[in-house]
Design an enzyme around this catalytic site. Sequence first.
Site, PDB file in Angstrom:
ATOM      1  CG  HIS A   1      -0.874  -5.685  -4.388  1.00 29.98           C
ATOM      2  ND1 HIS A   1       0.189  -5.631  -3.517  1.00 29.98           N
ATOM      3  CD2 HIS A   1      -1.755  -6.585  -3.843  1.00 29.98           C
ATOM      4  CE1 HIS A   1      -0.043  -6.465  -2.505  1.00 29.98           C
ATOM      5  NE2 HIS A   1      -1.205  -7.048  -2.670  1.00 29.98           N
TER       6      HIS A   1
ATOM      7  NE  ARG B   1      -3.878  -2.137   2.191  1.00 25.03           N
ATOM      8  CZ  ARG B   1      -3.721  -3.463   2.293  1.00 25.03           C
ATOM      9  NH1 ARG B   1      -2.557  -3.980   2.622  1.00 25.03           N
ATOM     10  NH2 ARG B   1      -4.741  -4.258   2.051  1.00 25.03           N
TER      11      ARG B   1
ATOM     12  CD  GLU C   1       2.167 -10.376  -0.187  1.00 18.71           C
ATOM     13  OE1 GLU C   1       2.128  -9.254  -0.693  1.00 18.71           O
ATOM     14  OE2 GLU C   1       1.269 -10.806   0.560  1.00 18.71           O
TER      15      GLU C   1
ATOM     16  CG  HIS D   1       0.217 -11.400  -3.793  1.00 17.65           C
ATOM     17  ND1 HIS D   1      -0.571 -12.263  -3.056  1.00 17.65           N
ATOM     18  CD2 HIS D   1      -0.012 -10.167  -3.307  1.00 17.65           C
ATOM     19  CE1 HIS D   1      -1.252 -11.558  -2.173  1.00 17.65           C
ATOM     20  NE2 HIS D   1      -0.931 -10.287  -2.298  1.00 17.65           N
TER      21      HIS D   1
ATOM     22  CG  ASP E   1      -2.980  -7.958   5.276  1.00 14.06           C
ATOM     23  OD1 ASP E   1      -1.895  -7.979   4.668  1.00 14.06           O
ATOM     24  OD2 ASP E   1      -4.060  -7.633   4.746  1.00 14.06           O
TER      25      ASP E   1
HETATM   26  C1  BGC Z   1      -2.299  -7.536   1.236  1.00  8.70           C
HETATM   27  C2  BGC Z   1      -3.721  -7.837   1.638  1.00  8.70           C
HETATM   28  C3  BGC Z   1      -4.538  -7.920   0.383  1.00  8.70           C
HETATM   29  C4  BGC Z   1      -3.967  -8.981  -0.500  1.00  8.70           C
HETATM   30  C5  BGC Z   1      -4.688  -8.987  -1.804  1.00  8.70           C
HETATM   31  C6  BGC Z   1      -1.805  -8.670   0.419  1.00  8.70           C
HETATM   32  O1  BGC Z   1      -0.484  -8.428   0.031  1.00  8.70           O
HETATM   33  O2  BGC Z   1      -1.480  -7.313   2.346  1.00  8.70           O
HETATM   34  O3  BGC Z   1      -4.242  -6.829   2.472  1.00  8.70           O
HETATM   35  O4  BGC Z   1      -5.889  -8.194   0.652  1.00  8.70           O
HETATM   36  O5  BGC Z   1      -2.606  -8.750  -0.741  1.00  8.70           O
HETATM   37  O6  BGC Z   1      -4.492 -10.138  -2.464  1.00  8.70           O
END
Ligand code: BGC
Length: 380
Positions: A130, A105, A343, A204, A278
Amino acid sequence: MRNRVVIFALTALSLFLAGTPAHSAEATPVDFGELQDGTRIDAIVLSNASGTSATIITLGATIQSLSVPDRNGKSDDIVLGYATASEYLEKPQYFGATVGRYANRIAGGRFTLDGKEYSLPTNDGSNHLHGGPQGLDKAVWKVASVESGSTARVTLTHESPDGEAGYPGTLEVTAIYALNDRDELSVEYRATTDKSTVVNITNHAYFNLAGEAGSDGVMDHRLTLAADRFTPVDETLIPTGELQGVEGTPFDFRDGELIGLRIRDGGDEQIRFGRGYDHNFVVNGAAGTLRPAARVEDPHSGRVMEVLMTAPGVQFYSGNFLDGTTVGKSGRIYRQGDAFCLEPQVFPDSPNKSGFPSPRLDPGDRYVNRMVFRFSTAGR
Ligand code: BGC
């Protein structure tokens, strides 16, 4: 004299072993169908002699499948994903995808670089996530090379034009996936730019070491994280800027703990904000050197995954937003906690946090993010 005979014998043995051909690993291009608009998507299957294989597709330079033997030698696909290319665009979840130009983010979709403010599209409430709605995961990458040998390797490239998704600079991105005969899948991202910019590219993959097609989630997987600190977040999952010690919190995975043990700890505000895990963990040791960051073990299959990385941080995401609305490649519904992501990355919102490692990339410099997923088995 006797010593000399022994030395001679050992030398002869090592020369013999060195001359023994290594197990070969194959990289095989196959067709992966078309998008709705007719664009062809290719897949490259990397496989080795011990039964491990990975399918990489050109859409999003994505790990579409990853089959790994369990302790009895039975291979199962251990990553979430779709069976067809078009589903990756119709129901985007970043399954196995290359995410960027800035993974994770950026608060309010804004950052300032050299006095100039940049505005990025917001796609996660008021934040940019992303790389925005048209990130690297939606691009169709070019296959630059495919090699078989002791390591099977595919190199994919993509050019993101100046200003795309609001980011300055033409970004030339390379993704290299390599599988060797020791069951190590390495992923390396490289990038260069023609104007100063910010970069954070990661993979991811959503892992379930028990198998994507099974009905068990990952709550009983045991996770070890080499991280003394993590970056706490606000309710929109933007880091506050602090580095908080994990000691005495549900974020302490230093000695190994079940993912599910503390995931319902409603007394912990950070767990409430994330609806579980998260969060970005600060990986111990020097960023830029490949060092052990995580180990995950599934007690049932015995599969073990170790993750080594050069990145300063790793986002540990426990699949909290998998809400039963997605049907995966083997026809099963994905639900909360069915998978976890690790990640390797620069910390979230680094462009707005002067105390965090810098995501800046200047012309003439090269961005590199390298990670290794190493597989083995344990138990019984
Ligand atoms: C984020 C999550 C998000 C997800 C989406 C992760 O990298 O931290 O908050 O919902 O990606 O696939």
